[in-house]
Scaffold this motif. Structure first.
Motif, PDB file in Angstrom:
ATOM      1  N   ARG A  26      84.265 -75.616   9.312  1.00 31.93           N
ATOM      2  CA  ARG A  26      83.769 -76.024   7.998  1.00 31.93           C
ATOM      3  C   ARG A  26      83.997 -77.522   7.815  1.00 31.93           C
ATOM      4  N   ASP A  27      82.883 -78.217   7.565  1.00 31.76           N
ATOM      5  CA  ASP A  27      82.959 -79.647   7.278  1.00 31.76           C
ATOM      6  C   ASP A  27      82.939 -79.936   5.789  1.00 31.76           C
ATOM      7  N   SER A  28      82.320 -79.067   5.013  1.00 33.41           N
ATOM      8  CA  SER A  28      82.280 -79.209   3.559  1.00 33.41           C
ATOM      9  C   SER A  28      82.051 -77.815   2.970  1.00 33.41           C
ATOM     10  N   ALA A  29      81.876 -77.766   1.681  1.00 32.06           N
ATOM     11  CA  ALA A  29      81.670 -76.472   1.036  1.00 32.06           C
ATOM     12  C   ALA A  29      80.346 -75.847   1.439  1.00 32.06           C
ATOM     13  N   GLU A  30      79.360 -76.654   1.808  1.00 32.78           N
ATOM     14  CA  GLU A  30      78.042 -76.133   2.169  1.00 32.78           C
ATOM     15  C   GLU A  30      77.770 -76.187   3.672  1.00 32.78           C
ATOM     16  N   LYS A  31      78.400 -77.100   4.407  1.00 32.11           N
ATOM     17  CA  LYS A  31      78.113 -77.284   5.825  1.00 32.11           C
ATOM     18  C   LYS A  31      79.122 -76.522   6.661  1.00 32.11           C
ATOM     19  N   VAL A  32      78.604 -75.558   7.431  1.00 32.43           N
ATOM     20  CA  VAL A  32      79.432 -74.722   8.298  1.00 32.43           C
ATOM     21  C   VAL A  32      78.739 -74.624   9.653  1.00 32.43           C
ATOM     22  N   THR A  33      79.508 -74.779  10.732  1.00 29.81           N
ATOM     23  CA  THR A  33      78.972 -74.697  12.094  1.00 29.81           C
ATOM     24  C   THR A  33      79.568 -73.485  12.793  1.00 29.81           C
ATOM     25  N   PRO A  34      78.770 -72.455  13.127  1.00 30.30           N
ATOM     26  CA  PRO A  34      79.316 -71.284  13.852  1.00 30.30           C
ATOM     27  C   PRO A  34      79.773 -71.677  15.250  1.00 30.30           C
ATOM     28  N   MET A  35      80.853 -71.060  15.701  1.00 31.27           N
ATOM     29  CA  MET A  35      81.413 -71.351  17.020  1.00 31.27           C
ATOM     30  C   MET A  35      81.413 -70.119  17.911  1.00 31.27           C
ATOM     31  N   LEU A  36      82.086 -69.075  17.512  1.00 29.03           N
ATOM     32  CA  LEU A  36      82.199 -67.856  18.310  1.00 29.03           C
ATOM     33  C   LEU A  36      82.129 -66.645  17.386  1.00 29.03           C
ATOM     34  N   ALA A  37      81.976 -65.484  18.001  1.00 26.89           N
ATOM     35  CA  ALA A  37      81.924 -64.228  17.255  1.00 26.89           C
ATOM     36  C   ALA A  37      82.776 -63.199  17.985  1.00 26.89           C
ATOM     37  N   TYR A  38      83.456 -62.387  17.204  1.00 31.01           N
ATOM     38  CA  TYR A  38      84.295 -61.314  17.720  1.00 31.01           C
ATOM     39  C   TYR A  38      83.899 -60.021  17.010  1.00 31.01           C
ATOM     40  N   TYR A  39      83.985 -58.924  17.737  1.00 34.83           N
ATOM     41  CA  TYR A  39      83.689 -57.628  17.109  1.00 34.83           C
ATOM     42  C   TYR A  39      84.810 -56.649  17.431  1.00 34.83           C
ATOM     43  N   ILE A  40      85.131 -55.845  16.438  1.00 33.52           N
ATOM     44  CA  ILE A  40      86.184 -54.835  16.543  1.00 33.52           C
ATOM     45  C   ILE A  40      85.483 -53.483  16.515  1.00 33.52           C
ATOM     46  N   LEU A  41      85.470 -52.805  17.646  1.00 39.21           N
ATOM     47  CA  LEU A  41      84.766 -51.539  17.796  1.00 39.21           C
ATOM     48  C   LEU A  41      85.785 -50.434  17.999  1.00 39.21           C
TER      49      LEU A  41
ATOM     50  N   LEU B 127      88.703 -70.808   0.849  1.00 41.28           N
ATOM     51  CA  LEU B 127      88.274 -71.380   2.123  1.00 41.28           C
ATOM     52  C   LEU B 127      87.210 -72.457   1.943  1.00 41.28           C
ATOM     53  N   SER B 128      86.370 -72.313   0.927  1.00 34.05           N
ATOM     54  CA  SER B 128      85.318 -73.308   0.702  1.00 34.05           C
ATOM     55  C   SER B 128      85.887 -74.662   0.267  1.00 34.05           C
ATOM     56  N   LYS B 129      87.119 -74.705  -0.200  1.00 32.38           N
ATOM     57  CA  LYS B 129      87.745 -75.963  -0.605  1.00 32.38           C
ATOM     58  C   LYS B 129      88.430 -76.673   0.554  1.00 32.38           C
ATOM     59  N   MET B 130      88.489 -76.023   1.725  1.00 23.76           N
ATOM     60  CA  MET B 130      89.216 -76.574   2.854  1.00 23.76           C
ATOM     61  C   MET B 130      88.225 -76.975   3.947  1.00 23.76           C
ATOM     62  N   THR B 131      88.700 -77.721   4.913  1.00 20.09           N
ATOM     63  CA  THR B 131      87.906 -78.140   6.065  1.00 20.09           C
ATOM     64  C   THR B 131      88.687 -77.814   7.334  1.00 20.09           C
ATOM     65  N   GLY B 132      87.931 -77.478   8.380  1.00 22.57           N
ATOM     66  CA  GLY B 132      88.577 -77.141   9.645  1.00 22.57           C
ATOM     67  C   GLY B 132      88.093 -75.798  10.169  1.00 22.57           C
ATOM     68  N   ILE B 133      88.908 -75.202  11.049  1.00 23.11           N
ATOM     69  CA  ILE B 133      88.567 -73.932  11.684  1.00 23.11           C
ATOM     70  C   ILE B 133      88.926 -72.788  10.753  1.00 23.11           C
ATOM     71  N   GLU B 134      88.010 -71.829  10.642  1.00 20.13           N
ATOM     72  CA  GLU B 134      88.257 -70.669   9.800  1.00 20.13           C
ATOM     73  C   GLU B 134      87.548 -69.456  10.387  1.00 20.13           C
ATOM     74  N   TYR B 135      87.945 -68.284   9.899  1.00 18.49           N
ATOM     75  CA  TYR B 135      87.330 -67.012  10.301  1.00 18.49           C
ATOM     76  C   TYR B 135      86.710 -66.362   9.083  1.00 18.49           C
ATOM     77  N   MET B 136      85.525 -65.764   9.292  1.00 16.87           N
ATOM     78  CA  MET B 136      84.833 -65.073   8.216  1.00 16.87           C
ATOM     79  C   MET B 136      84.437 -63.684   8.689  1.00 16.87           C
ATOM     80  N   LEU B 137      84.521 -62.730   7.775  1.00 18.27           N
ATOM     81  CA  LEU B 137      84.087 -61.368   8.054  1.00 18.27           C
ATOM     82  C   LEU B 137      82.602 -61.274   7.721  1.00 18.27           C
ATOM     83  N   SER B 138      81.753 -61.229   8.761  1.00 14.86           N
ATOM     84  CA  SER B 138      80.306 -61.314   8.551  1.00 14.86           C
ATOM     85  C   SER B 138      79.673 -59.950   8.296  1.00 14.86           C
ATOM     86  N   GLU B 139      80.012 -58.931   9.095  1.00 17.50           N
ATOM     87  CA  GLU B 139      79.415 -57.601   8.933  1.00 17.50           C
ATOM     88  C   GLU B 139      80.503 -56.549   9.038  1.00 17.50           C
ATOM     89  N   VAL B 140      80.306 -55.469   8.259  1.00 19.02           N
ATOM     90  CA  VAL B 140      81.313 -54.410   8.197  1.00 19.02           C
ATOM     91  C   VAL B 140      80.604 -53.071   8.214  1.00 19.02           C
TER      92      VAL B 140
END
Length: 256
Positions: free
Chosen positions: A111-126, A85-98
């Motif tokens: 993701r704009d680059s390997a280091e620059k990421v802009t958070p958009m939304l968050a989802y939780y599975i309860l 995922l770090s090699k790609m650019t665009g919309i992606e999903y990450m598993l932040s907490e488990v």
């Protein structure tokens, strides 16, 4: 004689025109906090862990099929592989907490680059149910609106209580002196409550200090009421008055 319906692909093959392409799947909307997704059949078949949680999330309407994770799935690569995922650019999903198997938090980011990421939304599975987490500004707006509602309700209740007890307006003192046809209603419960508050405040206050002593040589003045008992004690007892007519004794006769 009626002819059976022909599928669009067969009709396109028989004619000289091409069938229209299937409509592209639209990305999910931004505000989807009012819905919840749960697939009980999938939950009964597979366990909820960090390896299969993304496959379960991809079944929900929150999933964006144009994301980079879906491209990795089409290449038979794990969709949460950060090295890919770090090699790609665009919309992606990450598993932040488990917190297996009850809570999983998935973050949608750009993701704009390997280091620059802009958070958009968050989802939780309860416990198998998927929700979209509300944004912080919406949470603040809801809390402030609820607080304003209760404050307004408290002022309304206080105003109604004051109308029952009644109050004197300094600007209308002349009008208050005039006789009124109807009597003002007094809420004795509120009067008792106010008395209880005043008594509790009086108990909390320190006792009044004793008066200062008199200076040396000072004699406090005494009133006439205090002087009368002293005059009665110091005065000598006097005989009762004699009546000159009754108490003269037996009359004396003159001797010739």
């Amino acid at each position: 004689m009626a002819t059976p319906p022909v599928a669009p692909s067969q009709a396109a093959a028989g004619g000289n025109f091409e069938a229209p392409p299937p409509p592209a799947m639209q990305p999910p909307g931004t505000d989807m906090t009012g819905i919840c997704f749960r697939d009980q059949l999938w939950l009964n078949t597979y366990p909820l862990d960090r390896n299969l949680i993304f496959d379960y999330f991809a079944l929900s309407p929150f999933y964006d099929w144009t994301c980079n994770n879906e491209k990795l799935r089409m290449q038979s690569i794990h969709p949460l592989d950060i090295s890919q995922l770090s090699k790609m650019t665009g919309i992606e999903y990450m598993l932040s907490e488990v917190m297996e198997p009850h809570l999983f938090i998935i973050r949608k980011q750009k993701r704009d680059s390997a280091e620059k990421v802009t958070p958009m939304l968050a989802y939780y599975i309860l416990d198998g149910s998927i929700y979209q987490a509300p944004q912080l500004c919406n949470v603040f707006a809801a809390r402030v609106g609820r607080a304003l509602y209760y404050i307004s309700k408290a002022f309304t209740t206080a105003a109604s209580k004051l109308e029952k007890i009644g109050y004197v307006d300094t600007e209308n003192e002349s009008e208050a002196s005039e006789p009124k046809g109807g009597k003002e209603t007094i809420d004795f419960k509120e009067v008792k409550r106010v008395d209880h508050i005043l008594a509790s405040l009086q108990r909390k206050l320190p006792p009044a200090p004793p008066p200062p002593p008199f200076p040396d040589g000072f004699v406090p003045p005494t009133t006439e009421a205090e002087k009368e008992p002293e005059n009665q004690q110091t005065a000598e007892p006097q005989p009762p008055a004699v009546d000159p007519i009754i108490d003269q004794g037996p009359a004396k006769r003159m001797k010739f």
